[in-house]
Write a protein that holds these residues in place. Sequence first.
Motif, short mmCIF file in Angstrom:
data_model
loop_
_atom_site.label_atom_id
_atom_site.label_comp_id
_atom_site.label_asym_id
_atom_site.label_seq_id
_atom_site.Cartn_x
_atom_site.Cartn_y
_atom_site.Cartn_z
N ASN A 76 0.82 -1.21 0.00
CA ASN A 76 0.00 0.00 0.00
C ASN A 76 0.86 1.26 0.00
N LYS A 77 1.98 1.20 0.68
CA LYS A 77 2.89 2.35 0.76
C LYS A 77 3.39 2.78 -0.62
N TYR A 78 3.78 1.82 -1.44
CA TYR A 78 4.33 2.14 -2.76
C TYR A 78 3.27 2.17 -3.86
N ASN A 79 2.15 1.49 -3.65
CA ASN A 79 0.98 1.57 -4.51
C ASN A 79 1.28 1.36 -6.00
N LEU A 80 2.06 0.35 -6.32
CA LEU A 80 2.33 0.05 -7.74
C LEU A 80 1.04 -0.29 -8.48
N ASP A 81 0.11 -0.94 -7.77
CA ASP A 81 -1.18 -1.30 -8.37
C ASP A 81 -1.90 -0.05 -8.87
N GLY A 82 -1.90 1.00 -8.06
CA GLY A 82 -2.57 2.24 -8.41
C GLY A 82 -1.80 3.04 -9.44
N LEU A 83 -0.49 3.01 -9.34
CA LEU A 83 0.36 3.77 -10.25
C LEU A 83 0.17 3.31 -11.70
N TRP A 84 0.06 2.00 -11.89
CA TRP A 84 -0.09 1.45 -13.24
C TRP A 84 -1.40 0.68 -13.39
N LYS A 85 -2.47 1.17 -12.78
CA LYS A 85 -3.75 0.45 -12.79
C LYS A 85 -4.28 0.18 -14.19
#
Length: 90
Positions: A76-85
Amino acid sequence: DIIVLDFRNNSPFVDYFVICSCRNSRLARAVLNEVEEFALKNDMEVISKDTNKDSNWLLIDIGSIVVHIFVGEERNKYNLDGLWKDLILK
């Protein structure tokens, strides 16, 4: 909560990111070792892997695939999922 990001049309260096989470660092290290074993059994080159035992974000690069293994809330801290959703494979 494993997801795959498809970078084939967005990066000259990697085709896929695989992102997963583990409850603790021991499990994360076991996942890293399993990915490495799978890669070697399937004639894939392990280019690089995380060797820092204190890290909550482990990484293994097997050429066209980079596997990110997060411990606890680190994902959640780095949020790669959100960054490249937009690149998440359905």
